[in-house]
Design a protein around this motif. Structure first.
Motif, PDB file in Angstrom:
ATOM      1  N   TYR A 194      46.317 -10.973  -6.998  1.00  0.00           N
ATOM      2  CA  TYR A 194      46.873  -9.929  -7.850  1.00  0.00           C
ATOM      3  C   TYR A 194      46.588  -8.540  -7.304  1.00  0.00           C
ATOM      4  N   GLY A 195      45.464  -8.396  -6.620  1.00  0.00           N
ATOM      5  CA  GLY A 195      45.200  -7.124  -5.974  1.00  0.00           C
ATOM      6  C   GLY A 195      46.268  -6.828  -4.933  1.00  0.00           C
ATOM      7  N   PHE A 196      46.575  -7.834  -4.161  1.00  0.00           N
ATOM      8  CA  PHE A 196      47.583  -7.688  -3.118  1.00  0.00           C
ATOM      9  C   PHE A 196      48.949  -7.372  -3.729  1.00  0.00           C
ATOM     10  N   ALA A 197      49.288  -8.079  -4.799  1.00  0.00           N
ATOM     11  CA  ALA A 197      50.579  -7.843  -5.454  1.00  0.00           C
ATOM     12  C   ALA A 197      50.653  -6.413  -5.983  1.00  0.00           C
ATOM     13  N   THR A 198      49.548  -5.927  -6.560  1.00  0.00           N
ATOM     14  CA  THR A 198      49.532  -4.561  -7.071  1.00  0.00           C
ATOM     15  C   THR A 198      49.739  -3.567  -5.934  1.00  0.00           C
ATOM     16  N   TYR A 199      48.988  -3.763  -4.874  1.00  0.00           N
ATOM     17  CA  TYR A 199      49.102  -2.868  -3.724  1.00  0.00           C
ATOM     18  C   TYR A 199      50.530  -2.873  -3.187  1.00  0.00           C
ATOM     19  N   GLY A 200      51.076  -4.059  -3.015  1.00  0.00           N
ATOM     20  CA  GLY A 200      52.423  -4.175  -2.442  1.00  0.00           C
ATOM     21  C   GLY A 200      53.470  -3.523  -3.318  1.00  0.00           C
ATOM     22  N   ASN A 201      53.385  -3.777  -4.621  1.00  0.00           N
ATOM     23  CA  ASN A 201      54.426  -3.276  -5.514  1.00  0.00           C
ATOM     24  C   ASN A 201      54.312  -1.783  -5.765  1.00  0.00           C
ATOM     25  N   ALA A 202      53.097  -1.316  -6.030  1.00  0.00           N
ATOM     26  CA  ALA A 202      52.945   0.078  -6.442  1.00  0.00           C
ATOM     27  C   ALA A 202      52.685   0.996  -5.261  1.00  0.00           C
ATOM     28  N   GLY A 203      52.052   0.485  -4.209  1.00  0.00           N
ATOM     29  CA  GLY A 203      51.735   1.346  -3.095  1.00  0.00           C
ATOM     30  C   GLY A 203      52.818   1.337  -2.035  1.00  0.00           C
ATOM     31  N   PHE A 204      53.414   0.165  -1.848  1.00  0.00           N
ATOM     32  CA  PHE A 204      54.318   0.018  -0.722  1.00  0.00           C
ATOM     33  C   PHE A 204      55.795  -0.007  -1.126  1.00  0.00           C
ATOM     34  N   LEU A 205      56.145  -0.859  -2.083  1.00  0.00           N
ATOM     35  CA  LEU A 205      57.574  -1.019  -2.401  1.00  0.00           C
ATOM     36  C   LEU A 205      58.103   0.065  -3.338  1.00  0.00           C
ATOM     37  N   ARG A 206      57.314   0.364  -4.376  1.00  0.00           N
ATOM     38  CA  ARG A 206      57.663   1.397  -5.349  1.00  0.00           C
ATOM     39  C   ARG A 206      59.070   1.246  -5.920  1.00  0.00           C
ATOM     40  N   GLU A 207      59.888   2.285  -5.808  1.00  0.00           N
ATOM     41  CA  GLU A 207      61.163   2.231  -6.513  1.00  0.00           C
ATOM     42  C   GLU A 207      62.110   1.160  -5.955  1.00  0.00           C
ATOM     43  N   GLN A 208      61.738   0.599  -4.792  1.00  0.00           N
ATOM     44  CA  GLN A 208      62.597  -0.458  -4.262  1.00  0.00           C
ATOM     45  C   GLN A 208      62.551  -1.705  -5.129  1.00  0.00           C
TER      46      GLN A 208
END
Ligand code: SF4
Ligand code: SF4
Lengths: 485, 84
Positions: A194-208
Motif C-alpha cells: 500500500y505504501g508503493f501504491a500510494t507513492y505511485g498514485n499520488a507522487g507519480f501518476l497524479r492526474e493521469q
C-alpha cells in the motif's frame, strides 16, 4: 486603451510573465479543510479506542468487524453490501446535483495528491523553481532537495501503508512489531504494497489516474443533465476576451469580462482550459473559480465569470435543482438509509450454525436408541456474555404418545456460557428410539437413500435462548440420520 | 495547484497500469465475497502441523493474490486482444 493595444502594455499580459502564485479563495479553503478532515480520519481512526479495543477494526483472523460498540460478522455481510449500495447511490445523488463534488473534495486520489504536491512545494519550491532545479546540473543543493522530497514522500507513503494495515490488525501491536522488526512477512508485504501504491498514485501518476484509469470519471457524465451544477465559464459574459488595463469597463472597448490572463488554465490540476466548455478531464476542483474570482476582484468586475452553474441557466433558461432524477435518487437514498438503520437496530445479536458430525452419521446405542452428534456454533454478537440454553423445537409429528418430541437432547438441557463477541463450539447429542422400536411409521425419509442403505433423515430444529433474556434466541435446522429399517 | 510536473506515462504504461488497477478492483470484490462465505481457519488448522503457517492473514493474502492474478490475466488478455 484601444482594442489593438500591444499586449505588453496590458496588465495581465505583463503579469503572465511572473510565475503564478498559489490559488487562494473560498473553494481552495473548503478543499483544504475537506482534505484535513479526511486525512485526520484516516490516520487517526485506527488509534481510537472503544471499550478496551480498537474502535474500528476489520479483524480478519477473528472474522469480526468492530465498529465502535457494534460487532459485525461474516453472517452480517448483507450490511456491508447494503452500505456499499448506499455509498454508490450517494455518489449518483451528489453527481446529479452538483457534478463531480466527489472528485474535487473527497476522492483519495485528489487528497493524497495534494499532500504529495505540498511536500514537493516545501522541498523544491514553486513551479518555476522546480523547473529551474530540474534544468540545473546536479549539485549538492539539488541532490539535497531531491533527496529530502523523496524521504518525505517515501516516509509518508509507508506511514499510509502502515495505517491501512492497521485497520485490519490491531494497530498498536502492529506498530510495536514493525518497530521491533518482528512483523509477519505478510504484514510487511501489505505495508509495502500500500505504501508503493500510494507513492505511485499520488507522487507519480497524479492526474493521469483521473484521466486514464478512473471508472467514475468515465461514467459520471451519465448522471449529468442540463440542470446539474457544474463548473462553467460564462462565455456570453467573458467573450470576446482580451487584455486591458485595470478598471477599464469592458463594454467601452468591445471586450467581454475575460482578461485572457490564463490564470484559470495555470491553476488547473488537469491542465485544461475551462473556457472551452465542460471537458471530461475536469475534476471540479474549483481552483479555476478561485483564480478567476481573484482576477475579477482585482479588475473591479463582479465575481463569477467562472462559477458553479447549470447549463440551463447559462442558456438563460429556467433551471431546477429539484427535478425527477434528483428526487428519485434522493428518495431511494432515504429509503435505503432508513432501512439500514432499522435493520441494524433490529439485528439479533446472536447466531447459530449447526454442523452434523462429519465422521459418523449415526450410532446405535445398546439401549436401542439411535444417536447423532452435532457441532453447534453459537455466536454471541452482543457486547456482554450470555448463557445459552439449547433445546429442540417442538415437532409437529410428536407422536410417541406422551406428546413430547420424538428426538431428545442428551443431556436434556445443555447450557453454554459464551463470552461477548465470540463463537462457541459446542458438541451436543440427539437421540431417539429406532423406528421399529418407536412403532410409528409416519416419519419422513426425505434424505434417505435406499440403495446405499444410508438411512432416513428427519428434519430437526435447534433453538438457543439466552438464560438472561428470553428474547435473545436463534434457530437452525439440521437433519437426524437413522438406519433404514 | 499551479505546480504540476507529472511525468507522462506512455501508452504501454497506461495500459499496464489500467489492467492492474481494474484487476485490483475486481479482485477486491471477489476476495470480499469469497471470504464472507468461506472461513479459512479450518484449512489453517489442518495445515498448521505440517507447514509454517503463522496465521489466517496468509490465507487471506494468498486468496487476494490468487484473485488478483486471475483478474489481471483476464483484463491483460482483453487489453492485448483489443489492441488494433
Ligand atoms: S477522476 Fe476519479 S480518481 Fe480522479 S478525482 Fe475523480 S474519482 Fe478520483
Ligand atoms: S477546469 Fe481545471 S481548475 Fe477548473 S475545476 Fe476543472 S479541473 Fe479544476
Amino acid at each position: 486603451m484601444t482594442v489593438g493595444a500591444p499586449p505588453e502594455e496590458s496588465y495581465y499580459a505583463a503579469h503572465q510573465k511572473v510565475y503564478p502564485r498559489e490559488v487562494r479563495g473560498v473553494f481552495t479553503r473548503l478543499r483544504i479543510t475537506a482534505a484535513w478532515v479526511l486525512l485526520g480520519l484516516f490516520y487517526g481512526l485506527p488509534w481510537l479506542r472503544w471499550e478496551g479495543r480498537q474502535a474500528i477494526l476489520f479483524d480478519l483472523p477473528a472474522r469480526q468487524f468492530h465498529l465502535f460498540g457494534l460487532t459485525l460478522w461474516p453472517q452480517d455481510f448483507v450490511f456491508l453490501a447494503w452500505l456499499l449500495v448506499i455509498a454508490a447511490l450517494s455518489l449518483f445523488f451528489f453527481t446529479a446535483v452538483a457534478g463531480r463534488l466527489w472528485c474535487g473534495y473527497a476522492c483519495p486520489q485528489t487528497v493524497w495528491t495534494e499532500v504529495f504536491l505540498w511536500m514537493e512545494r516545501v522541498t523544491e519550491g514553486d513551479r518555476s523553481r522546480r523547473m529551474k532545479l530540474d534544468a540545473a546540473p546536479w549539485s549538492i543543493a539539488k541532490l539535497g532537495r531531491k533527496a529530502l522530497k523523496q524521504i518525505l514522500w517515501i516516509g509518508f507513503a509507508l506511514w499510509t501503508g502502515f495505517t491501512f494495515v492497521g485497520f485490519f490488525t490491531p494497530i498498536t501491536d502492529l506498530a510495536s512489531r514493525l518497530f521491533a522488526f518482528s512483523a509477519s512477512s505478510w504484514e510487511t508485504f501489505w505495508v509495502l504494497f500500500y505504501g508503493f501504491a500510494t507513492y505511485g498514485n499520488a507522487g507519480f501518476l497524479r492526474e493521469q489516474v483521473c484521466k486514464y484509469m478512473c471508472p467514475y470519471a468515465r461514467f459520471q457524465s451519465a448522471m449529468f443533465d442540463r440542470d446539474t451544477l457544474i463548473i462553467t465559464y460564462d462565455a456570453a459574459r467573458g467573450e470576446p476576451r482580451g487584455g486591458r488595463r485595470k478598471g477599464v469597463d469592458p463594454a467601452s472597448n468591445g471586450l467581454g469580462s475575460c482578461t485572457d490572463c490564463t490564470l484559470c488554465v495555470q491553476v488547473c490540476p488537469t491542465g485544461i482550459d475551462i473556457r472551452q466548455g465542460l471537458q471530461y478531464e475536469c475534476i471540479a476542483c474549483a481552483a479555476c473559480i478561485d483564480a478567476c474570482d481573484s482576477v475579477m476582484d482585482h479588475m473591479g468586475y463582479p465575481r463569477g465569470l467562472i462559477r458553479y452553474d447549470t447549463q440551463h441557466r447559462l442558456e438563460h433558461r429556467s433551471t431546477r435543482i429539484l427535478r425527477p432524477r434528483v428526487l428519485v435518487y434522493g428518495m431511494l437514498l432515504a429509503v435505503l438509509i432508513g432501512g439500514f438503520v432499522v435493520a441494524l437496530a433490529l439485528r439479533k445479536p446472536v447466531g447459530l450454525d449447526v454442523l452434523h458430525d462429519r465422521n459418523t452419521l449415526y450410532r446405535n446405542l445398546p439401549s436401542g436408541e439411535i444417536e447423532n452428534v452435532y457441532l453447534l456454533k453459537i455466536m454471541n454478537k452482543d457486547s456482554r456474555p450470555h448463557e445459552f440454553r439449547v433445546s429442540l423445537e417442538p415437532e409437529e409429528a410428536a407422536t410417541d404418545g406422551e406428546g413430547s418430541n420424538r428426538h431428545r437432547l442428551d443431556p436434556e438441557e445443555p447450557k453454554f456460557l459464551v463470552p461477548a463477541g465470540e463463537v462457541f463450539n459446542a458438541a451436543v447429542r440427539v437421540r431417539r428410539r429406532a423406528w421399529n422400536d418407536a412403532a410409528d411409521t409416519d416419519h419422513e425419509d426425505s434424505g434417505a437413500d435406499a440403495e446405499t442403505g444410508l438411512g432416513a433423515a428427519d428434519e430437526i430444529h435447534f433453538v438457543i435462548t439466552a438464560a438472561d433474556d428470553p428474547g435473545l434466541t436463534a434457530r437452525a435446522e439440521s437433519r437426524f440420520f437413522a438406519p433404514r429399517d | 495547484m499551479d505546480d504540476r510536473n507529472t511525468t507522462e506515462i506512455g501508452l504501454t504504461g497506461r495500459r499496464t497500469l489500467t489492467v492492474l488497477w481494474c484487476a485490483f478492483l475486481a479482485a477486491s470484490v471477489a476476495t470480499m465475497l469469497f471470504f464472507a462465505f468461506v472461513d479459512p481457519s479450518p484449512v489453517v488448522a489442518l495445515l498448521r502441523p505440517t507447514t509454517a503457517i503463522p496465521d489466517p492473514t496468509m490465507m487471506y493474502s494468498l486468496g487476494f493474490l490468487f484473485f488478483f492474478s486471475v483478474c489481471a490475466l483476464a483484463s491483460g488478455l482483453t487489453a492485448w486482444l483489443l489492441t488494433p
